[in-house]
Design a protein around this motif. Structure first.
Motif, PDB file in Angstrom:
ATOM      1  N   PRO A  15       0.808  -1.229   0.000  1.00 21.14           N
ATOM      2  CA  PRO A  15       0.000   0.000   0.000  1.00 21.14           C
ATOM      3  C   PRO A  15       0.839   1.276   0.000  1.00 21.14           C
ATOM      4  N   ASP A  16       2.032   1.215   0.606  1.00 23.94           N
ATOM      5  CA  ASP A  16       2.917   2.376   0.631  1.00 23.94           C
ATOM      6  C   ASP A  16       4.339   1.906   0.886  1.00 23.94           C
ATOM      7  N   ALA A  17       5.284   2.835   0.771  1.00 28.38           N
ATOM      8  CA  ALA A  17       6.701   2.488   0.886  1.00 28.38           C
ATOM      9  C   ALA A  17       7.058   1.970   2.274  1.00 28.38           C
ATOM     10  N   GLU A  18       6.483   2.548   3.307  1.00 26.17           N
ATOM     11  CA  GLU A  18       6.808   2.114   4.665  1.00 26.17           C
ATOM     12  C   GLU A  18       6.331   0.689   4.926  1.00 26.17           C
ATOM     13  N   THR A  19       5.172   0.339   4.373  1.00 27.66           N
ATOM     14  CA  THR A  19       4.684  -1.031   4.523  1.00 27.66           C
ATOM     15  C   THR A  19       5.594  -2.003   3.787  1.00 27.66           C
ATOM     16  N   ALA A  20       6.030  -1.617   2.593  1.00 29.42           N
ATOM     17  CA  ALA A  20       6.961  -2.456   1.836  1.00 29.42           C
ATOM     18  C   ALA A  20       8.243  -2.677   2.629  1.00 29.42           C
ATOM     19  N   LYS A  21       8.764  -1.619   3.214  1.00 29.97           N
ATOM     20  CA  LYS A  21       9.982  -1.719   4.022  1.00 29.97           C
ATOM     21  C   LYS A  21       9.771  -2.644   5.212  1.00 29.97           C
TER      22      LYS A  21
END
Length: 296
Positions: free
Chosen positions: A162-168
């Motif tokens: 959903p967003d970059a922080e979730t991917a990280k």
């Protein structure tokens, strides 16, 4: 077994096989039939096709035989009531899709030789994010880790979070568990790779984050890697498809992490992975596949 997921996978199988047929026909109209095709710097030809069927694809015309196998595996479309289990047709459609995806990627290497960066790590500054199939140098260095226990397995991640922080967060959790991450495909115009770059996470084989490609077809590189492990370190002979698949189910611990909507093309890829014993975990609602002994 869900009728809905079987329907999607079979539809996806027909779609992907037709895409591969169209791409091959176009290539044959453009190049000579004896034009060389294959993945770079490997003695395993097209590794999924070679390992399962013993077919050494070296030229354009060599692609016709595995493509015919893929077409022959396609089951009838699901219509009305079906009093038989859906598992067999699902697995066949999935395998047809996987074969076709490998053919599509082989043709991409022919048509766009500079599409993938031939290196362990991407060149972010120059926008070369995708490194394609692992060559034999990378495979020898990394593949043994799946045998000696250094790497407990891999997560094949497709789509985008959903967003970059979730991917990280997802990637760092897998890293803490020692997993390799094989990344492919995109969703909503972005990919996990691009999200990790945004989150300033180092990517590449050196951090166990392999950047395969932007399309779902490039996820086939993960299965090719797994099958090479079976041949190189498990002693399984090319063409012994049953032993190849059983070796993966019992010795190579992997799963698919689908981030995004699972449509027909993702669905057939997920169905194909069930043949290897690799389940799919998704962040959207998809029906469970729980046949005993396949994915548990």
């Amino acid at each position: 077994m869900s009728r809905l997921i079987a329907f999607a996978a079979i539809q996806g199988g027909y779609k992907v096989v037709s895409q591969a047929e169209g791409a091959l026909n176009k290539a044959l109209a453009t190049y000579d039939a004896d034009t060389k095709v294959g993945f770079p710097n490997t003695g395993y030809f097209l590794p999924v096709i070679y390992s399962l069927f013993g077919i050494k694809v070296e030229t354009l015309e060599d692609l016709q035989e595995p493509l015919d196998i893929a077409r022959g595996l396609l089951p009838p479309h699901i219509k009305g009531k079906n009093w038989l289990p859906f598992l067999g047709p699902l697995l066949d459609a999935g395998m047809a899709g996987i074969i076709s995806y490998e053919i599509i990627e082989a043709l991409r290497y022919l048509n766009e030789p500079d599409f993938y960066l031939h290196a362990e790590d991407p060149d972010i500054e120059n926008g070369k994010l995708w490194t394609g199939a692992a060559d034999d140098t990378i495979f020898r260095k990394r593949g043994v880790e799946f045998v000696d226990g250094t790497a407990p397995g891999f997560a094949a991640i497709v789509g985008s979070a959903p967003d970059a922080e979730t991917a990280k967060m997802i990637i760092e959790d897998y890293q803490q568990r020692g997993l390799y991450m094989f990344l492919a495909a995109n969703h909503n115009g972005t990919s996990v790779i691009e999200q990790l770059i945004e989150a300033k996470v180092q990517i590449g084989w050196s951090t166990r984050i392999a950047c395969f490609g932007p399309d779902i077809s490039s996820a086939v590189f993960a299965l090719g890697f797994a099958n090479r492990v079976a041949m190189a370190f498990g002693g399984v002979q090319p063409g012994d498809y049953r032993k190849i698949l059983m070796y993966n189910k019992e010795r190579v611990f992997a799963f698919v992490n689908a981030l995004g909507d699972v449509g027909t093309e993702w669905g057939v890829a997920a169905a194909g992975c069930v043949n290897w014993g690799f389940p799919t975990i998704a962040d959207t609602d998809i029906t469970q596949i729980l046949p005993t002994g396949i994915c548990t």
